[in-house]
Design a protein around this motif. Structure first.
Motif, PDB file in Angstrom:
ATOM      1  N   VAL A 123       0.861  -1.178   0.000  1.00  0.00           N
ATOM      2  CA  VAL A 123       0.000   0.000   0.000  1.00  0.00           C
ATOM      3  C   VAL A 123       0.901   1.233   0.000  1.00  0.00           C
ATOM      4  O   VAL A 123       1.670   1.454   0.928  1.00  0.00           O
ATOM      5  N   ASP A 124       0.811   2.005  -1.091  1.00  0.00           N
ATOM      6  CA  ASP A 124       1.665   3.174  -1.292  1.00  0.00           C
ATOM      7  C   ASP A 124       1.031   4.400  -0.633  1.00  0.00           C
ATOM      8  O   ASP A 124      -0.175   4.432  -0.407  1.00  0.00           O
ATOM      9  N   ASP A 125       1.852   5.386  -0.343  1.00  0.00           N
ATOM     10  CA  ASP A 125       1.394   6.659   0.230  1.00  0.00           C
ATOM     11  C   ASP A 125       0.534   6.406   1.456  1.00  0.00           C
ATOM     12  O   ASP A 125      -0.480   7.079   1.679  1.00  0.00           O
ATOM     13  N   PHE A 126       0.948   5.437   2.246  1.00  0.00           N
ATOM     14  CA  PHE A 126       0.115   5.050   3.383  1.00  0.00           C
ATOM     15  C   PHE A 126       0.075   6.134   4.456  1.00  0.00           C
ATOM     16  O   PHE A 126       1.084   6.754   4.775  1.00  0.00           O
ATOM     17  N   ALA A 177       9.758   3.067   4.390  1.00  0.00           N
ATOM     18  CA  ALA A 177       9.605   4.523   4.364  1.00  0.00           C
ATOM     19  C   ALA A 177      10.088   5.040   3.022  1.00  0.00           C
ATOM     20  O   ALA A 177      11.143   4.635   2.543  1.00  0.00           O
ATOM     21  N   GLU A 178       9.297   5.924   2.401  1.00  0.00           N
ATOM     22  CA  GLU A 178       9.748   6.530   1.140  1.00  0.00           C
ATOM     23  C   GLU A 178      10.146   7.974   1.400  1.00  0.00           C
ATOM     24  O   GLU A 178       9.738   8.576   2.381  1.00  0.00           O
ATOM     25  N   GLY A 179      10.982   8.509   0.549  1.00  0.00           N
ATOM     26  CA  GLY A 179      11.386   9.913   0.677  1.00  0.00           C
ATOM     27  C   GLY A 179      12.360  10.175   1.806  1.00  0.00           C
ATOM     28  O   GLY A 179      12.380  11.268   2.373  1.00  0.00           O
TER      29      GLY A 179
END
Ligand code: C2E
Ligand code: MG
Ligand code: MG
Ligand code: MG
Length: 287
Positions: free
Chosen positions: A179-182, A237-239
């Motif tokens: 699930v992206d941008d969670f 964690a992205e970004g």
């Protein structure tokens, strides 16, 4: 057109609508053209295991290079591709390319390299989506366990029951789902449980908010990591841009990370070079 009673604001409103529609029509025509003429390509952003700095895989990110050499970011054309339905063909191209890339990386000795691919709800909803997936697996020979589909939380929330059904079938093929941008889509705990995904990707807005050790207890990232862990999911964690963020995320129990700190999205030859450089040592992490 202006109303007969002559309210200027209406006329202006209509005219703006007109140019906006024209803009979109032009963008779509250009995108279709770019797609037909191979001016779309993929970048790959490495993903790191925070426990040991090892490279797990990469996320494929689409790029559009115009004839004049200008790069158009996906945020300015994915929406229209979705709206027009063109995303179904583009998405199939992305998936197949990413799978072929994964295979060529395996052949180059980067074993167990996971490839993450963004999938839009319009693709998910398409009646032939699962056939398309199976075909891509068969044609590329990718190990489905090394393929992951990313679907954004807000999209998953649009048609919960339908999405749950498709995810179930995707997982039956051995493919994993993230699930992206969670944290931005307001899904409930019980819904998450029913979604039965493998991974949560903390939205980069929450990662960006991590700035100093003092705040860690209050930050949303902490809550999201805890939620994911409680559900038995892997949390990525992205970004991630700073060493402080990486260190604090690790302390908070986050399993994996991607971001400019480790690598920007890279084209395929840059990726191979980057992987060769980090092959033995992985990515150094300061504890
Ligand atoms: P996303 O899937 O959430 O991808 C993460 C975005 O964050 C990427 O933007 C990436 O370049 C950017 N990013 C990575 N590390 C950092 C960092 O440290 N700091 C900051 N500020 N940003 C970072 P990008 O490549 O512009 O893609 C934007 C969005 O477009 C993606 O968000 C995804 O939703 C969509 N997208 C990209 N490729 C595809 C595709 O093939 N299919 C579909 N359906 N959507 C795509
Ligand atoms: Mg993504
Ligand atoms: Mg994201
Ligand atoms: Mg995003």
């Amino acid at each position: 057109r202006a109303k007969a009673n002559g309210r200027g604001s209406f006329a202006r409103y209509d005219r703006d609508m007109g140019t906006e529609v024209q803009e979109r029509v032009r963008l779509l025509r250009n995108l279709r053209n770019a797609f037909q003429h191979d001016r779309l390509f993929l970048n790959y952003q490495p993903q790191i295991d925070l426990s040991n700095g090892r490279i797990i895989g990469a996320e494929a990110l689409i790029r559009w290079k115009t004839e004049s050499g200008e790069l158009v970011p996906p945020d300015s054309f994915i929406a229209i591709a979705e709206y027009s339905g063109l995303i179904v063909d583009i998405g199939q191209w992305v998936l197949r390319n990413a799978c072929f890339r994964q295979i060529s990386l395996e052949k180059a000795g980067f074993t167990n390299f996971r490839m993450a691919v963004n999938v839009s709800i319009a693709q998910f909803r398409h009646p032939q989506f699962l056939d398309m997936l199976e075909q891509a697996l068969a044609d590329t020979g990718i190990n489905p366990a090394l393929l992951e589909l990313e679907i954004t939380e807000s999209m998953a929330m649009l048609e919960p029951d339908y999405v749950i059904g498709v995810i179930h079938k995707v997982k039956t093929l051995g493919i994993s789902v993230a699930v992206d941008d969670f944290g931005t889509g307001f899904s409930s705990l019980s819904y998450l449980q029913r979604l039965a995904v493998d991974r949560l990707k903390i939205d980069r807005g929450f990662v960006n908010a991590i700035r100093s050790p003092a705040q860690t207890t209050e930050c949303i990232a902490q809550t999201v990591i805890q939620l994911g862990r409680n559900l038995g999911l892997t949390v990525i964690a992205e970004g991630v841009e700073t060493e402080t963020q990486a260190r604090l995320l690790k302390q908070m129990g986050c399993h994996e990370a991607q971001g400019y700190l480790f690598a920007h999205p890279l084209d395929s030859s840059e990726l191979v070079r980057w992987l060769e450089q980090h092959r033995d040592s992985g990515c150094p992490l300061n504890d």
